[in-house]
Design a protein around this motif. Structure first.
Motif, PDB file in Angstrom:
ATOM      1  N   ASP A 170       0.848  -1.325  -0.013  1.00 51.35           N
ATOM      2  CA  ASP A 170      -0.092   0.013   0.100  1.00 51.35           C
ATOM      3  C   ASP A 170       0.785   1.114  -0.178  1.00 51.35           C
ATOM      4  O   ASP A 170       1.754   1.254   0.719  1.00 51.35           O
ATOM      5  CB  ASP A 170      -0.905   0.055   1.247  1.00 51.35           C
ATOM      6  CG  ASP A 170      -1.742  -1.210   1.409  1.00 51.35           C
ATOM      7  OD1 ASP A 170      -2.355  -1.428   2.272  1.00 51.35           O
ATOM      8  OD2 ASP A 170      -2.338  -1.601   0.111  1.00 51.35           O
ATOM      9  N   SER A 205      -2.039  10.595  -4.990  1.00 53.88           N
ATOM     10  CA  SER A 205      -2.388   9.371  -5.702  1.00 53.88           C
ATOM     11  C   SER A 205      -2.221   8.021  -4.822  1.00 53.88           C
ATOM     12  O   SER A 205      -1.414   8.183  -3.917  1.00 53.88           O
ATOM     13  CB  SER A 205      -1.795   9.098  -7.017  1.00 53.88           C
ATOM     14  OG  SER A 205      -0.501   8.978  -6.727  1.00 53.88           O
ATOM     15  N   TYR A 206      -2.800   7.114  -4.526  1.00 57.11           N
ATOM     16  CA  TYR A 206      -2.929   6.045  -3.743  1.00 57.11           C
ATOM     17  C   TYR A 206      -3.041   4.707  -4.508  1.00 57.11           C
ATOM     18  O   TYR A 206      -3.743   4.633  -5.547  1.00 57.11           O
ATOM     19  CB  TYR A 206      -4.061   6.462  -2.690  1.00 57.11           C
ATOM     20  CG  TYR A 206      -5.339   6.156  -3.283  1.00 57.11           C
ATOM     21  CD1 TYR A 206      -6.132   7.591  -3.507  1.00 57.11           C
ATOM     22  CD2 TYR A 206      -6.279   5.152  -3.237  1.00 57.11           C
ATOM     23  CE1 TYR A 206      -7.407   7.462  -4.288  1.00 57.11           C
ATOM     24  CE2 TYR A 206      -7.595   4.897  -3.898  1.00 57.11           C
ATOM     25  CZ  TYR A 206      -8.273   6.159  -4.112  1.00 57.11           C
ATOM     26  OH  TYR A 206      -9.376   5.983  -4.658  1.00 57.11           O
ATOM     27  N   GLU A 207      -2.512   3.811  -3.967  1.00 56.09           N
ATOM     28  CA  GLU A 207      -2.660   2.433  -4.352  1.00 56.09           C
ATOM     29  C   GLU A 207      -2.839   1.702  -2.972  1.00 56.09           C
ATOM     30  O   GLU A 207      -1.758   1.325  -2.360  1.00 56.09           O
ATOM     31  CB  GLU A 207      -1.170   1.858  -5.193  1.00 56.09           C
ATOM     32  CG  GLU A 207      -1.302   2.530  -6.442  1.00 56.09           C
ATOM     33  CD  GLU A 207       0.086   1.827  -7.048  1.00 56.09           C
ATOM     34  OE1 GLU A 207       0.912   2.583  -7.805  1.00 56.09           O
ATOM     35  OE2 GLU A 207       0.354   0.719  -6.936  1.00 56.09           O
ATOM     36  N   THR A 267      -5.090  -1.578  -1.055  1.00 57.04           N
ATOM     37  CA  THR A 267      -6.226  -2.619  -1.195  1.00 57.04           C
ATOM     38  C   THR A 267      -7.207  -2.175  -0.057  1.00 57.04           C
ATOM     39  O   THR A 267      -6.819  -1.599   0.871  1.00 57.04           O
ATOM     40  CB  THR A 267      -5.354  -4.104  -0.793  1.00 57.04           C
ATOM     41  OG1 THR A 267      -4.792  -3.926   0.456  1.00 57.04           O
ATOM     42  CG2 THR A 267      -4.479  -4.604  -2.066  1.00 57.04           C
ATOM     43  N   LEU A 319      -7.732   6.903  -8.833  1.00 59.10           N
ATOM     44  CA  LEU A 319      -7.090   6.683  -7.501  1.00 59.10           C
ATOM     45  C   LEU A 319      -6.091   7.742  -7.292  1.00 59.10           C
ATOM     46  O   LEU A 319      -5.059   7.869  -7.071  1.00 59.10           O
ATOM     47  CB  LEU A 319      -6.230   5.590  -7.560  1.00 59.10           C
ATOM     48  CG  LEU A 319      -6.856   4.192  -7.983  1.00 59.10           C
ATOM     49  CD1 LEU A 319      -5.801   3.018  -8.197  1.00 59.10           C
ATOM     50  CD2 LEU A 319      -8.094   3.687  -7.148  1.00 59.10           C
ATOM     51  N   THR A 369      -7.786   2.064   4.967  1.00 57.09           N
ATOM     52  CA  THR A 369      -8.102   0.661   4.414  1.00 57.09           C
ATOM     53  C   THR A 369      -9.233   0.146   5.318  1.00 57.09           C
ATOM     54  O   THR A 369      -9.019  -0.062   6.517  1.00 57.09           O
ATOM     55  CB  THR A 369      -7.079   0.008   4.021  1.00 57.09           C
ATOM     56  OG1 THR A 369      -6.418  -0.606   5.359  1.00 57.09           O
ATOM     57  CG2 THR A 369      -5.995   0.559   3.461  1.00 57.09           C
TER      58      THR A 369
END
Lengths: 111, 114
Positions: A2, A24-26, A28, A70, A93
């Motif tokens: 993450d 920006s994000y990644e 789960t 995102l 999350t």
């Protein structure tokens, strides 16, 4: 892994300018995105965003989330010297109930 | 207003000393967190707690322990302080229960280990 990435890392503007801060994000199991302002003490809460395309506003500050691409942006119009701070973007999350912090954007507003 | 307080704003300790940082919140929040903040690295989670006597390791728990004996109080313990633990320590709390994700932060403790 993450991660949350903010840009620019730092920014210097003059009073009255408009600024756009990017995040920006990644992650789960993304659930929400939060923005905080940190001066020389504790981060203070600005916005929580959970839905795409719905702008949240508070005075000269506004923010929007794009869950397809995102990312989120934080806009500050008619900047003032009191806006000088570090702005933190945080993804929350739902799976692990964790907050993933970006490293922040340091904004300096000159009189 | 939610209030999160930390026991000290500034602290100077010597290498090898045991250090206690205390955090208290007054809004009956379920979740409490300890972070450290270092330039260029952002906030990193040390430990969090989602209930009394419950704790979970964060991303950097080595060299730290925590205690949550009462709901409003969350303590961070450095068993044997080292110079690389010089940092700003931030405590936070959140309501939990899926109602809101907002965290509320304390004013921070700037710890220097000599």
């Amino acid at each position: 892994e993450d991660k949350v990435v903010q840009s620019p890392l730092s920014l210097v503007v003059h009073e009255g300018d408009t600024v756009t801060l990017n995040c920006s994000y990644e992650v789960t199991n993304f659930r929400s995105l939060l923005w905080y302002k940190q001066e020389k003490k504790a981060p203070t809460f600005l916005f929580m965003l959970t839905s795409s395309g719905i702008e949240k506003k508070s005075g000269r500050l506004s923010s929007i989330l794009d869950k397809k691409e995102l990312f989120s942006i934080l806009n500050i119009t008619a900047t003032q010297t009191g806006d000088s701070a570090i702005y933190l973007c945080v993804a929350f999350t739902s799976g692990t109930y964790k907050y993933i912090f970006g490293t922040g954007t340091r904004l300096k507003v000159l009189a | 207003d939610v209030k999160v307080t930390q026991s000290s704003r500034y602290l100077v300790k010597r290498t090898g000393e045991k250090v206690f940082l205390e955090c208290v919140q007054d809004m009956d929040h379920e979740n409490m967190f300890w972070y450290r903040q270092d330039p260029g690295l952002g906030l990193r989670l040390i430990y969090f707690s989602y209930d009394v006597k419950m704790k979970e390791k964060g991303d950097i728990p080595e060299g730290y322990s925590v205690s949550r004996e009462k709901k409003e109080r969350f303590s961070l313990i450095l068993e044997s302080a080292s110079t690389n633990q010089t940092s700003m320590y931030l405590c936070a709390s959140s309501l939990g229960g899926g109602i809101t994700d907002t965290q509320y932060f304390g004013p921070g403790t700037r710890l220097t280990v000599l």
